[in-house]
Scaffold this active site. Structure first.
Site, PDB file in Angstrom:
ATOM      1  N   THR A 133       0.821  -1.205   0.000  1.00  0.00           N
ATOM      2  CA  THR A 133       0.000   0.000   0.000  1.00  0.00           C
ATOM      3  C   THR A 133       0.858   1.259   0.000  1.00  0.00           C
ATOM      4  OG1 THR A 133      -1.444   1.286   1.455  1.00  0.00           O
ATOM      5  CG2 THR A 133      -0.109  -0.346   2.522  1.00  0.00           C
ATOM      6  N   ASP A 134       0.279   2.359  -0.478  1.00  0.00           N
ATOM      7  CA  ASP A 134       0.997   3.643  -0.416  1.00  0.00           C
ATOM      8  C   ASP A 134       1.081   4.169   1.024  1.00  0.00           C
ATOM      9  OD1 ASP A 134      -1.690   4.340  -0.071  1.00  0.00           O
ATOM     10  OD2 ASP A 134      -1.704   5.923  -1.602  1.00  0.00           O
ATOM     11  N   GLU A 135       0.301   3.560   1.935  1.00  0.00           N
ATOM     12  CA  GLU A 135       0.249   4.086   3.304  1.00  0.00           C
ATOM     13  C   GLU A 135       1.577   3.911   4.041  1.00  0.00           C
ATOM     14  OE1 GLU A 135      -3.452   3.314   5.367  1.00  0.00           O
ATOM     15  OE2 GLU A 135      -4.512   3.034   3.482  1.00  0.00           O
ATOM     16  N   SER A 159      -0.332   0.380   8.548  1.00  0.00           N
ATOM     17  CA  SER A 159       0.746   0.715   7.611  1.00  0.00           C
ATOM     18  C   SER A 159       2.106   0.276   8.141  1.00  0.00           C
ATOM     19  CB  SER A 159       0.735   2.204   7.243  1.00  0.00           C
ATOM     20  OG  SER A 159       0.768   3.017   8.378  1.00  0.00           O
ATOM     21  N   ALA A 160       2.259   0.272   9.488  1.00  0.00           N
ATOM     22  CA  ALA A 160       3.536  -0.202  10.060  1.00  0.00           C
ATOM     23  C   ALA A 160       3.710  -1.692   9.793  1.00  0.00           C
ATOM     24  CB  ALA A 160       3.581   0.089  11.559  1.00  0.00           C
ATOM     25  N   SER A 161       2.595  -2.448   9.873  1.00  0.00           N
ATOM     26  CA  SER A 161       2.713  -3.897   9.617  1.00  0.00           C
ATOM     27  C   SER A 161       2.997  -4.150   8.134  1.00  0.00           C
ATOM     28  CB  SER A 161       1.453  -4.640  10.082  1.00  0.00           C
ATOM     29  OG  SER A 161       0.337  -4.295   9.279  1.00  0.00           O
ATOM     30  N   LYS A 162       2.388  -3.369   7.238  1.00  0.00           N
ATOM     31  CA  LYS A 162       2.656  -3.544   5.801  1.00  0.00           C
ATOM     32  C   LYS A 162       4.104  -3.123   5.494  1.00  0.00           C
ATOM     33  CE  LYS A 162       0.257  -4.683   2.886  1.00  0.00           C
ATOM     34  NZ  LYS A 162      -0.105  -6.017   2.330  1.00  0.00           N
ATOM     35  N   ARG A 222      -7.424  11.345  -0.471  1.00  0.00           N
ATOM     36  CA  ARG A 222      -6.992  10.028  -0.931  1.00  0.00           C
ATOM     37  C   ARG A 222      -6.974  10.038  -2.457  1.00  0.00           C
ATOM     38  NH1 ARG A 222      -5.794  10.132   3.602  1.00  0.00           N
ATOM     39  NH2 ARG A 222      -6.239   8.651   5.276  1.00  0.00           N
ATOM     40  N   ARG A 289     -10.423   9.912  13.169  1.00  0.00           N
ATOM     41  CA  ARG A 289      -9.589   8.711  13.377  1.00  0.00           C
ATOM     42  C   ARG A 289      -8.295   9.133  14.084  1.00  0.00           C
ATOM     43  NH1 ARG A 289      -8.113   5.703   7.899  1.00  0.00           N
ATOM     44  NH2 ARG A 289      -9.999   4.499   8.298  1.00  0.00           N
TER      45      ARG A 289
END
Ligand code: NAD
Ligand code: TYD
Length: 352
Positions: A133-135, A159-162, A222, A289
């Site tokens: 992902t771009d995240e 995003s940290a896990s990806k 987004r 969020r």
């Protein structure tokens, strides 16, 4: 290789089901194995139209189960992997980060280890394609774009896990010569999208006359890509991407959340025969969020230059197609919004 065996993980999910369908239909000489745990986000209804094809096999398995994953690789001797299985929703990662580490990090390492073990004799013609992902790049201000060189700066547990999984895939390339390729894509939209994400959630709520929850002021941005354009890019990168390389994929289509919701309300009013402005009355600003990334925007010039890919579906057209799909697939929507979905919705939105 004339009859390769391709493993697609997470093929019962949103993007995965489009990728499985495309590969099954476009490559009748490939054997396509869809491995999926069927979590809340996985749904075999997404693949009804291709489930009886002779080149398609479904395997129910959990990528976190290392022994089972290795056994499956030994049994089927896959030639290629397209890895999409993941926990994918940022809000869920805020409520339960550990599940994201298990699936996205450990699950990815288990697949890498299994591929490394069975390809040890020869890596010739083999390929491990990791979808990301771009995240992972973090959050942009009002200008600039993420390129393949942008430093990773993930800010949510998702995003940290990806990002961790991306680093591991690259580490296996450098350390073990595993033939990998990666891509990082912007927000997708289209059919079979689970209604926890903004667009399908808003369609469902508008249809059922429920408030449309817009986080904060709705000024986050987004970059939206039609899911079939993502599947087309995945097909190209799987076949032509250079080993060890990363390709950014984006829609070149930035929308502020609130503007997107207004646009969606217009389409819904039209399709439901409501007076203009009716659906927009459901817009409700709710608590933001935690750690909400301000803006994502992708520079996908590398993919365009190398393979001539570009987004083919304009947003207005894609959004109308998406709305029409949801309105004519009520059985699917009822299936995924019963039971646990109600509990999830109450937990996420009741206190906002
Ligand atoms: P999704 O949540 O719709 O589907 C995920 C699939 O993975 C489901 O079918 C689920 O059952 C399966 N899965 C989850 N945990 C598993 C496990 N432990 N073992 C086996 N299967 C498991 O996700 P999506 O939106 O289709 O995203 C697919 C991939 O694309 C993810 O890796 C995601 O990070 C990435 N991505 C998504 C977007 C987007 O906009 N949705 C954008 C860029 C990248
Ligand atoms: P989402 O679809 O969850 O994707 P991501 O967080 O991966 O970008 O959210 C898209 C944008 O919409 C994001 O800025 C958060 C916002 N959003 C809302 O305003 N309300 C909602 O109910 C949801 C789910 C998201």
């Amino acid at each position: 290789m004339s009859n390769p065996k391709i493993l697609i993980t997470g093929g019962a999910g949103f993007i995965g089901s489009h990728v499985v369908r495309r590969f099954v239909r476009n490559y009748p000489n490939y054997s396509i194995y869809n491995l999926d745990k069927l979590t809340y986000a996985g749904n075999l209804m997404n693949l009804k139209d291709i489930e009886d094809e002779p080149n398609y096999t479904f395997i129910k398995a959990d990528i976190v189960d290392d022994a089972h994953i290795l056994e499956l690789f030994q049994e089927h001797q896959f030639d290629g992997v397209v890895h999409l299985a993941a926990e994918s929703h940022v809000d869920r990662s805020i409520s339960n980060p550990t599940e994201f580490i298990r699936t996205n990090v450990l699950g990815t390492v288990n697949l890498l280890n299994a591929a490394k073990a069975i390809w040890a004799g020869s890596m010739e013609g083999k390929r491990f394609y990791h979808i990301s992902t771009d995240e992972v790049y973090g959050s942009l201000g009002d200008t600039g774009f993420f390129t393949e060189e942008t430093k990773y700066d993930p800010r949510s547990p998702y995003s940290a896990s990806k990002a961790s999984s991306d680093h591991l895939v690259r580490a296996y390339f450098h350390t073990f010569d595993l033939p990998v390729v990666l891509s990082n894509c912007s927000n997708n939209y289209g059919s079979f999208h689970f209604p926890e994400k903004l667009i399908p959630l808003a369609i469902h709520n508008i249809k059922t006359n429920k408030p449309i929850p817009v986080y904060g002021k709705g000024d986050n941005i987004r970059d939206w890509l039609f899911v079939e354009d993502h599947a087309a890019a995945i097909d190209l990168i799987f076949h032509k991407g250079r080993l060890g390389e990363t390709y950014n994929i984006g829609g070149e289509n930035e929308w502020k959340n609130i503007d997107l919701i207004h646009k969606l309300c217009e389409v819904m009013d039209d399709r439901l025969g409501r007076a203009a402005g009716t659906s927009a009355q459901l817009i409700t600003f709710v608590k933001d969020r935690a750690g909400h990334d301000h803006r994502y925007a992708i520079d996908c010039s590398k993919l365009k230059a190398e393979f001539g890919w570009k987004p083919s579906v304009q947003f207005e057209e894609g959004l109308a197609k998406t709305v029409d799909w949801y309105l004519s697939n009520q059985v699917w929507l009822d299936g995924v919004t019963s039971g646990d979905y109600q509990k999830y919705y109450e937990l996420q939105y009741e206190k906002r």
